[in-house]
Enzyme design. Structure first.
Site, mmCIF file in Angstrom:
data_model
loop_
_atom_site.group_PDB
_atom_site.id
_atom_site.type_symbol
_atom_site.label_atom_id
_atom_site.label_comp_id
_atom_site.label_asym_id
_atom_site.label_seq_id
_atom_site.Cartn_x
_atom_site.Cartn_y
_atom_site.Cartn_z
ATOM 1 C CB SER A 178 4.843 8.527 -38.591
ATOM 2 O OG SER A 178 3.516 8.084 -39.104
ATOM 3 N NE ARG A 238 -15.324 1.651 3.687
ATOM 4 C CZ ARG A 238 -16.104 1.465 4.458
ATOM 5 N NH1 ARG A 238 -16.664 0.528 4.869
ATOM 6 N NH2 ARG A 238 -16.708 2.952 4.749
ATOM 7 C CG HIS A 278 3.622 5.614 -35.044
ATOM 8 N ND1 HIS A 278 2.939 6.318 -34.113
ATOM 9 C CD2 HIS A 278 3.558 6.192 -36.204
ATOM 10 C CE1 HIS A 278 2.493 7.251 -34.509
ATOM 11 N NE2 HIS A 278 2.766 7.294 -35.738
ATOM 12 C CE LYS A 326 1.198 9.410 -41.267
ATOM 13 N NZ LYS A 326 0.070 8.919 -40.492
ATOM 14 C CD GLU A 382 -9.452 7.271 -11.636
ATOM 15 O OE1 GLU A 382 -10.019 7.524 -12.832
ATOM 16 O OE2 GLU A 382 -10.073 7.623 -10.644
ATOM 17 C CD GLN A 393 -17.709 3.076 -5.714
ATOM 18 O OE1 GLN A 393 -16.725 4.070 -5.705
ATOM 19 N NE2 GLN A 393 -18.275 3.491 -6.831
ATOM 20 N NE ARG A 431 -10.418 1.963 4.724
ATOM 21 C CZ ARG A 431 -11.292 2.972 4.815
ATOM 22 N NH1 ARG A 431 -11.255 3.781 3.720
ATOM 23 N NH2 ARG A 431 -12.214 2.832 5.725
ATOM 24 C CB SER A 462 -11.217 6.340 0.442
ATOM 25 O OG SER A 462 -12.395 7.148 0.322
HETATM 26 C C1 LIG Z 1 -3.858 3.266 -28.168
HETATM 27 C C2 LIG Z 1 -3.339 2.875 -29.774
HETATM 28 N N1 LIG Z 1 -4.433 2.820 -30.630
HETATM 29 C C3 LIG Z 1 -3.965 2.746 -32.001
HETATM 30 C C4 LIG Z 1 -2.913 2.576 -32.315
HETATM 31 C C5 LIG Z 1 -2.350 2.089 -33.923
HETATM 32 N N2 LIG Z 1 -1.825 3.134 -34.552
HETATM 33 C C6 LIG Z 1 -0.303 3.394 -34.301
HETATM 34 S S1 LIG Z 1 -0.120 4.908 -35.475
HETATM 35 C C7 LIG Z 1 -1.640 5.244 -35.692
HETATM 36 C C8 LIG Z 1 -1.989 6.432 -36.452
HETATM 37 C C9 LIG Z 1 -1.444 7.639 -35.443
HETATM 38 O O1 LIG Z 1 -1.338 8.955 -36.040
HETATM 39 P P1 LIG Z 1 -1.043 10.189 -35.466
HETATM 40 O O2 LIG Z 1 -0.994 10.337 -34.031
HETATM 41 O O3 LIG Z 1 -1.656 11.066 -36.479
HETATM 42 O O4 LIG Z 1 0.464 10.214 -35.837
HETATM 43 P P2 LIG Z 1 1.097 10.133 -37.384
HETATM 44 O O5 LIG Z 1 0.377 10.697 -38.354
HETATM 45 O O6 LIG Z 1 2.331 11.246 -37.008
HETATM 46 O O7 LIG Z 1 1.942 8.996 -37.862
HETATM 47 C C10 LIG Z 1 -2.450 4.253 -34.958
HETATM 48 C C11 LIG Z 1 -3.876 4.399 -35.161
HETATM 49 C C12 LIG Z 1 -1.716 2.682 -31.409
HETATM 50 N N3 LIG Z 1 -0.622 2.506 -31.530
HETATM 51 N N4 LIG Z 1 -2.240 2.758 -30.160
HETATM 52 C C1 LIG Z 2 -13.680 12.479 2.653
HETATM 53 O O1 LIG Z 2 -13.669 13.868 3.064
HETATM 54 C C2 LIG Z 2 -14.720 14.364 2.608
HETATM 55 C C3 LIG Z 2 -14.882 15.897 2.700
HETATM 56 O O2 LIG Z 2 -14.380 16.243 3.927
HETATM 57 C C4 LIG Z 2 -16.088 13.873 3.299
HETATM 58 O O3 LIG Z 2 -17.365 14.230 2.768
HETATM 59 C C5 LIG Z 2 -16.009 12.377 3.084
HETATM 60 O O4 LIG Z 2 -16.950 11.562 3.687
HETATM 61 C C6 LIG Z 2 -14.587 11.564 3.563
HETATM 62 N N1 LIG Z 2 -14.474 10.468 3.144
HETATM 63 C C7 LIG Z 2 -14.219 9.384 3.920
HETATM 64 C C8 LIG Z 2 -14.233 8.032 3.347
HETATM 65 O O5 LIG Z 2 -13.806 9.803 5.046
#
Ligand SMILES: Cc1ncc(C[n+]2csc(CCOP(=O)(O)OP(=O)(O)O)c2C)c(N)n1
Ligand SMILES: *[C@@H]1O[C@H](CO)[C@@H](O)[C@H](O)[C@H]1NC(C)=O
Ligand SMILES: *[C@@H]1O[C@H](CO)[C@@H](O)[C@H](O)[C@H]1NC(C)=O
Length: 601
Positions: free
Chosen positions: A17, A455, A54, A224, A347, A409, A299, A326
């Site tokens: 790697s 809330r 790695h 590789k 997220e 939620q 909140r 919210s």
């Molecule tokens: C989220 C996650 N899943 C699985 C692994 C295990 N893992 C470590 S290296 C690897 C392969 C990585 O392949 P690639 O991204 O192509 O890197 P390279 O070939 O350059 O080593 C895996 C599956 C990990 N480290 N993290």
């Molecule tokens: C957030 O804003 C949107 C768009 O104005 C609205 O429709 C929604 O009801 C709002 N949500 C809250 C929790 O106030």
């Protein structure tokens, strides 16, 4: 240049790697990037994130070549007393974020690039190296979308397309055109290059610097195990050391390719256009402006608190994932639009970006969404602890008390989740005044901070001058004749107070823990001892890992203490908040019953 590390790496555990990335690393570290080799964490330096963590040895080798890591230390790789661990962590000054859980580096790099461009307004650039196998992670593509949306032209992603993953080939193998199309479709300026051609790499990285308004992706076709005879481009070599009897042969082979063996490589210096971070404590400019008895959801108080903190320090920034009206991070956005990052519904990336923003103390970042959705970023949060991040996460809409929106939620596992994170402080404020102080304390507390907000509107119970500290609980109701201690937080603290009113003649002591981790064991224990050893906990969370278990583990070893736990169980449903508190056994009525029960015993 890439081979001038004298080949120590070939005897370690992910040699193949590293080899595919050798030219990429040497061009980046000794031609493209600008940094102070003797001060890796200088705020002016270009940043480098090794998302394919790695391949740590190639990073360590680069810093050895740069002179920061002692070459002799490379031989202590992965030893218990050496910070050159199996995967990079910020114990090393040249690492900003820990990597090794694949798919996370680019999100953090986005946060660094956003910070460089929009907050620091500086010239430092951010480079992030990913593996092709790693590109199957959805979080990579969340980051790809984010970077182009925010026109992060100071960001370069390098895809090391060496065809192979761990157990078999990566799905696109060497299909460079599909990689190109994907990167372009995500809005990136894209160059497909031969990753072993030093001149071509120098040119591509130079071109990337000229491009305005778009991040650049260098899609590098590599092999590789490049340069290792009878290993290069073959299956079944991922994560394997070179057999002892082949090391000498391969080393000789590599050394023969070094054209200028003793040339000292020296990176260019960055321009000094970034000021050091102001690390002085951040205080609320004025006390909370609430009166006891005012009705205010925690909140909503969060948004107001963050604006006040934003007035106190330029470094305070907020992020959200399209829930700002919210969580009330919207209040901050309205006051400081330039310090708010909309991360949209991604997220994992939001948490990664926030962690990136907080590196090198450039910002004090607060990222918010419904607490339930932070579970989606749990791996980023877990890695954040290893990264020594000081990021602040704010989860609203906890528990069944959100009401009609229903179980999808409702966060009912978030306390368990955050309590298990080693560096995490868990705030669970119960009114607007304590929320404001929780936000202030978070900004100044090292490690991850989690603030759980609710809330429903609840009464303000503290006066504006009440002092709050991490790990210090409040006894909010007490008398000399108390016979039970009830511990609630958020809405359930208010239910406990209502229960105390209902039970006028049976006196109960009510405790607000303020932080669930650390938990104020001594106040809880003292109260329990003063109330015949009886404790009732009540929480808008599942029993597993929540407030009740935190209390149990704090007092469990003490003789004569009995803890009765009221908590949500099963999968909840839609309904009115008060109906749900009743249905799931955590309302005032149920607390009063539990108190009567302890008397009956
Ligand atoms: C989220 C996650 N899943 C699985 C692994 C295990 N893992 C470590 S290296 C690897 C392969 C990585 O392949 P690639 O991204 O192509 O890197 P390279 O070939 O350059 O080593 C895996 C599956 C990990 N480290 N993290
Ligand atoms: C957030 O804003 C949107 C768009 O104005 C609205 O429709 C929604 O009801 C709002 N949500 C809250 C929790 O106030
Ligand atoms: C490079 O350095 C090594 C060790 O210091 C030395 O043995 C070798 O002769 C040097 N090679 C050249 C070409 O100067």
């Amino acid at each position: 240049g890439c081979l001038s590390t004298r080949g120590h790496r070939v005897n370690r555990v992910h040699p193949t790697s590293c080899c595919s990335a050798a030219e990429l690393m040497s061009v980046l570290f000794f031609h493209t990037m600008r940094y102070k080799a003797d001060d890796p964490r200088n705020q002016c330096n270009d940043r480098f994130v090794l998302s394919k963590g790695h391949a740590a040895p190639v990073l360590y080798a680069a810093w050895a070549e740069a002179g920061f890591v002692k070459e002799a230390d490379l031989l202590n790789l992965r030893k218990i007393d050496c910070d050159l661990e199996g995967h990079p962590t910020p114990k090393l000054e040249f690492v900003d974020v820990a990597t090794g859980s694949l798919g996370q580096g680019l999100g953090a790099a986005c946060g660094m690039a956003y910070t460089g461009k929009h907050f620091d307004k500086s010239s430092y650039r951010v480079y992030c190296m990913l593996g092709d196998g790693e590109c199957s992670e959805g979080s990579v593509w969340e980051a790809m979308a984010f970077a182009s949306y925010y026109q992060l032209d100071n960001l370069v992603a390098i895809l090391d397309i060496n065809r192979l993953g761990q157990s078999e080939a990566a799905p696109l193998r060497h299909d460079m055109e599909t990689y190109r199309k994907r990167c372009e479709a995500f809005g990136w300026n894209t160059y497909v290059v031969d990753g072993h051609d030093v001149e071509e790499l120098c040119k591509a990285f130079w071109q990337a610097q000229q491009v305005k308004g778009k991040p650049t992706c260098i899609v590098a076709k590599t092999f590789k195990g490049k340069g290792l005879k009878n290993i290069e481009d073959l299956d079944n070599w991922h994560g394997k050391p070179i057999p002892k009897d082949r090391v000498d042969d391969l080393l000789n082979d590599l050394q023969a390719q070094i054209q200028v063996p003793n040339k000292t490589l020296c990176p260019e210096l960055p321009s000094d256009d970034t000021a050091p971070a102001d690390l002085s404590p951040i205080s609320l400019p004025s006390p909370p402006a609430y009166k006891k008895g005012d009705k205010m959801a925690t909140r909503r108080a969060y948004g107001t608190a963050l604006v006040k903190l934003g007035q106190a320090s330029q470094r305070v920034v907020a992020l959200d994932g399209d829930t700002k009206n919210s969580t009330f991070s919207e209040t901050f956005k309205k006051a400081f639009p330039d310090r708010y990052i909309e991360c949209f519904i991604a997220e994992q990336n939001m948490v990664g970006v926030a962690i990136g923003c907080a590196t090198r103390d450039r910002t004090v970042a607060f990222a918010s969404t419904f607490a339930a959705f932070l579970s989606r970023a749990y791996d980023q949060i877990r890695m954040g602890a290893i990264s020594q991040t000081n990021v602040n996460l704010v989860g609203s809409h906890c528990g069944v008390s959100i009401g009609e929106d229903g179980p999808s939620q409702m966060a009912l596992e978030d306390l368990a989740m955050f309590r298990a994170i080693p560096t995490c402080t868990v705030f669970y404020p119960s009114d607007a005044v304590s929320t404001e102080r929780a936000v202030e304390l978070s900004a100044n507390t090292k490690g991850i901070c989690f603030i759980r907000t609710s809330r429903p509107d609840t009464a303000v119970i503290y006066s504006p001058d009440e002092k709050f500290e991490v790990g210090v609980a409040k006894v909010v109701r007490q008398s000399d004749s108390d016979q039970v201690t009830v511990i609630g937080a958020g809405v359930t603290l208010h239910e406990a107070l209502a229960a105390a009113d209902m039970l006028a003649r049976k006196n109960i002591r009510v405790i607000d823990p303020f932080t669930i981790k650390p938990l104020d064991a001594s106040t809880i224990l003292a109260s329990a001892r003063a109330t015949g050893g009886q404790i009732i906990t009540v929480e808008d969370h599942y029993k597993e890992g929540g407030l009740g278990e935190a209390v149990l583990s704090a007092v469990g070893a003490e003789p004569g203490i009995v803890v009765t736990r009221l908590a949500v169980s099963g999968v909840p449903r839609s309904g009115k908040p008060q109906e749900l508190l009743d249905l799931f056994g955590i309302s005032a009525k149920h607390i009063a019953n539990a108190v009567r029960q302890t008397f009956a015993n």
